[in-house]
Design an enzyme around this catalytic site. Structure first.
Site, PDB file in Angstrom:
ATOM      1  N   GLU A 138       7.468   2.754  -6.078  1.00  0.00           N
ATOM      2  CA  GLU A 138       6.425   1.711  -6.082  1.00  0.00           C
ATOM      3  C   GLU A 138       6.059   1.278  -7.503  1.00  0.00           C
ATOM      4  O   GLU A 138       5.792   0.091  -7.739  1.00  0.00           O
ATOM      5  CB  GLU A 138       5.183   2.229  -5.342  1.00  0.00           C
ATOM      6  CG  GLU A 138       5.449   2.416  -3.848  1.00  0.00           C
ATOM      7  CD  GLU A 138       4.314   3.126  -3.115  1.00  0.00           C
ATOM      8  OE1 GLU A 138       3.315   3.507  -3.766  1.00  0.00           O
ATOM      9  OE2 GLU A 138       4.433   3.304  -1.886  1.00  0.00           O
TER      10      GLU A 138
ATOM     11  N   LYS B   7      -6.513  -3.817  -3.233  1.00  0.00           N
ATOM     12  CA  LYS B   7      -6.052  -4.895  -2.351  1.00  0.00           C
ATOM     13  C   LYS B   7      -7.022  -6.076  -2.399  1.00  0.00           C
ATOM     14  O   LYS B   7      -8.130  -5.971  -2.940  1.00  0.00           O
ATOM     15  CB  LYS B   7      -5.898  -4.342  -0.927  1.00  0.00           C
ATOM     16  CG  LYS B   7      -4.878  -3.200  -0.802  1.00  0.00           C
ATOM     17  CD  LYS B   7      -4.677  -2.809   0.661  1.00  0.00           C
ATOM     18  CE  LYS B   7      -4.125  -1.409   0.809  1.00  0.00           C
ATOM     19  NZ  LYS B   7      -3.903  -1.055   2.234  1.00  0.00           N
TER      20      LYS B   7
ATOM     21  N   ASN C 279      -8.708  -1.727   3.989  1.00  0.00           N
ATOM     22  CA  ASN C 279      -9.167  -0.411   3.518  1.00  0.00           C
ATOM     23  C   ASN C 279      -9.129  -0.320   1.995  1.00  0.00           C
ATOM     24  O   ASN C 279      -9.103   0.769   1.436  1.00  0.00           O
ATOM     25  CB  ASN C 279      -8.352   0.699   4.198  1.00  0.00           C
ATOM     26  CG  ASN C 279      -6.864   0.526   3.977  1.00  0.00           C
ATOM     27  OD1 ASN C 279      -6.439  -0.279   3.155  1.00  0.00           O
ATOM     28  ND2 ASN C 279      -6.077   1.280   4.711  1.00  0.00           N
TER      29      ASN C 279
ATOM     30  N   ARG D 164     -12.437   4.862   0.768  1.00  0.00           N
ATOM     31  CA  ARG D 164     -12.446   4.172   2.067  1.00  0.00           C
ATOM     32  C   ARG D 164     -13.635   4.633   2.911  1.00  0.00           C
ATOM     33  O   ARG D 164     -14.258   3.830   3.621  1.00  0.00           O
ATOM     34  CB  ARG D 164     -11.122   4.423   2.795  1.00  0.00           C
ATOM     35  CG  ARG D 164      -9.937   3.692   2.163  1.00  0.00           C
ATOM     36  CD  ARG D 164      -8.630   4.215   2.713  1.00  0.00           C
ATOM     37  NE  ARG D 164      -7.460   3.449   2.273  1.00  0.00           N
ATOM     38  CZ  ARG D 164      -6.219   3.843   2.485  1.00  0.00           C
ATOM     39  NH1 ARG D 164      -5.961   4.986   3.116  1.00  0.00           N
ATOM     40  NH2 ARG D 164      -5.203   3.100   2.058  1.00  0.00           N
TER      41      ARG D 164
ATOM     42  N   HIS E  15      -4.482   0.915  -1.985  1.00  0.00           N
ATOM     43  CA  HIS E  15      -3.224   1.602  -1.699  1.00  0.00           C
ATOM     44  C   HIS E  15      -3.017   2.649  -2.764  1.00  0.00           C
ATOM     45  O   HIS E  15      -3.259   2.394  -3.950  1.00  0.00           O
ATOM     46  CB  HIS E  15      -2.038   0.624  -1.734  1.00  0.00           C
ATOM     47  CG  HIS E  15      -0.715   1.348  -1.740  1.00  0.00           C
ATOM     48  ND1 HIS E  15      -0.098   1.763  -0.593  1.00  0.00           N
ATOM     49  CD2 HIS E  15       0.056   1.786  -2.767  1.00  0.00           C
ATOM     50  CE1 HIS E  15       1.020   2.417  -0.922  1.00  0.00           C
ATOM     51  NE2 HIS E  15       1.137   2.447  -2.236  1.00  0.00           N
TER      52      HIS E  15
ATOM     53  N   TYR F  13       6.091  -2.463   1.367  1.00  0.00           N
ATOM     54  CA  TYR F  13       5.790  -1.877   2.683  1.00  0.00           C
ATOM     55  C   TYR F  13       7.042  -1.783   3.557  1.00  0.00           C
ATOM     56  O   TYR F  13       6.944  -1.937   4.778  1.00  0.00           O
ATOM     57  CB  TYR F  13       4.720  -2.701   3.392  1.00  0.00           C
ATOM     58  CG  TYR F  13       3.306  -2.463   2.871  1.00  0.00           C
ATOM     59  CD1 TYR F  13       2.733  -1.193   2.877  1.00  0.00           C
ATOM     60  CD2 TYR F  13       2.535  -3.523   2.402  1.00  0.00           C
ATOM     61  CE1 TYR F  13       1.434  -0.991   2.419  1.00  0.00           C
ATOM     62  CE2 TYR F  13       1.233  -3.320   1.945  1.00  0.00           C
ATOM     63  CZ  TYR F  13       0.689  -2.048   1.958  1.00  0.00           C
ATOM     64  OH  TYR F  13      -0.600  -1.839   1.517  1.00  0.00           O
TER      65      TYR F  13
ATOM     66  N   THR G 173      -6.525   6.466   6.319  1.00  0.00           N
ATOM     67  CA  THR G 173      -6.167   5.044   6.415  1.00  0.00           C
ATOM     68  C   THR G 173      -7.287   4.186   7.003  1.00  0.00           C
ATOM     69  O   THR G 173      -7.646   3.151   6.436  1.00  0.00           O
ATOM     70  CB  THR G 173      -4.887   4.883   7.270  1.00  0.00           C
ATOM     71  OG1 THR G 173      -3.834   5.654   6.665  1.00  0.00           O
ATOM     72  CG2 THR G 173      -4.466   3.416   7.347  1.00  0.00           C
TER      73      THR G 173
HETATM   74  O1  CDP Z   1      -2.294   3.110   3.174  1.00  0.00           O
HETATM   75  P1  CDP Z   1      -1.954   4.318   3.996  1.00  0.00           P
HETATM   76  O2  CDP Z   1      -0.774   5.101   3.458  1.00  0.00           O
HETATM   77  O3  CDP Z   1      -3.164   5.184   4.227  1.00  0.00           O
HETATM   78  O4  CDP Z   1      -1.568   3.795   5.462  1.00  0.00           O
HETATM   79  P2  CDP Z   1      -0.162   3.381   6.123  1.00  0.00           P
HETATM   80  O5  CDP Z   1      -0.119   3.985   7.480  1.00  0.00           O
HETATM   81  O6  CDP Z   1       0.981   3.674   5.207  1.00  0.00           O
HETATM   82  O7  CDP Z   1      -0.311   1.788   6.306  1.00  0.00           O
HETATM   83  C1  CDP Z   1      -0.206   0.933   5.206  1.00  0.00           C
HETATM   84  C2  CDP Z   1      -1.311  -0.081   5.289  1.00  0.00           C
HETATM   85  O8  CDP Z   1      -1.107  -0.917   6.424  1.00  0.00           O
HETATM   86  C3  CDP Z   1      -2.716   0.481   5.500  1.00  0.00           C
HETATM   87  O9  CDP Z   1      -3.322   0.905   4.293  1.00  0.00           O
HETATM   88  C4  CDP Z   1      -3.446  -0.686   6.138  1.00  0.00           C
HETATM   89  O10 CDP Z   1      -3.892  -1.629   5.161  1.00  0.00           O
HETATM   90  C5  CDP Z   1      -2.340  -1.336   6.965  1.00  0.00           C
HETATM   91  N1  CDP Z   1      -2.359  -0.964   8.395  1.00  0.00           N
HETATM   92  C6  CDP Z   1      -2.721  -1.925   9.336  1.00  0.00           C
HETATM   93  O11 CDP Z   1      -3.013  -3.062   8.968  1.00  0.00           O
HETATM   94  N2  CDP Z   1      -2.720  -1.596  10.675  1.00  0.00           N
HETATM   95  C7  CDP Z   1      -2.385  -0.373  11.091  1.00  0.00           C
HETATM   96  N3  CDP Z   1      -2.393  -0.065  12.400  1.00  0.00           N
HETATM   97  C8  CDP Z   1      -2.020   0.606  10.142  1.00  0.00           C
HETATM   98  C9  CDP Z   1      -2.027   0.281   8.805  1.00  0.00           C
END
Ligand code: CDP
Ligand code: MG
Length: 153
Positions: A126, A9, A112, A102, A115, A49, A91
């Site tokens: 994806e 990212k 983080n 991370r 992805h 997303y 996450t």
């Molecule tokens: O990337 P991952 O699958 O671990 O997390 P996700 O729950 O699918 O969320 C996608 C992305 O959204 C995360 O990697 C974060 O960059 C962002 N995110 C965020 O900005 N705020 C949150 N409360 C949760 C996720």
């Protein structure tokens, strides 16, 4: 063999961590079979997303991932989807285990760094969202005999 989509990212690019993060995946034995730097459009961010578009934090996430260039890659190897997810970690960087990407480099829930696809269906979707077929370069990994025994798949 599995393929998974990895996004370094915009925070990875800005923090000059692209090489170190890719090196971890290469060191593990995975092959990079596609890679490009790109600026993600709002439309692409929404497609990628889709499951999060309705969340209250989505607008901030969209601003983050579209705000500067990122590096997209396809990583290939045995059980790549699960193993790369585990190497990436939880996450929120503050919750991610030390030793994970991370856990070692991020102190943020949003920023983080990486992805990684969370399952076979997501990986398939994806990869198709980010890459055309002719951008994917399948090749024989000549190091293969020194990564796994011949009897392992
Ligand atoms: O990337 P991952 O699958 O671990 O997390 P996700 O729950 O699918 O969320 C996608 C992305 O959204 C995360 O990697 C974060 O960059 C962002 N995110 C965020 O900005 N705020 C949150 N409360 C949760 C996720
Ligand atoms: Mg996710």
């Amino acid at each position: 063999m599995e393929r998974t989509l990895v996004l370094l990212k915009p925070d990875s690019v800005q923090r000059r961590l692209v090489g170190r993060i890719l090196a971890r995946l290469e060191d593990k034995g995975f092959s990079i079979i596609a890679m490009k730097m790109m600026r993600v459009s709002r439309e692409l961010a929404r497609r990628h997303y889709a499951e999060h578009v309705a969340k209250d934090w989505y607008p901030e996430l969209e601003a983050f991932v579209t705000g500067a260039p990122l590096v997209a890659a396809i990583v290939e190897g045995p059980q790549a989807i699960r193993v790369v997810r585990e190497m990436v970690g939880a996450t929120n960087g503050l919750n991610a285990a030390p030793g994970s990407i991370r856990g070692d480099f991020s102190s943020s829930r949003q920023m983080n760094l990486v992805h990684a696809s969370d399952g076979p269906a997501a990986a398939h979707r994806e990869i198709g969202t980010f890459f055309q077929t002719d951008e994917i370069h399948s090749y024989e990994a000549t190091i293969r005999p020194w990564l796994r025994a011949p009897t392992e798949d």
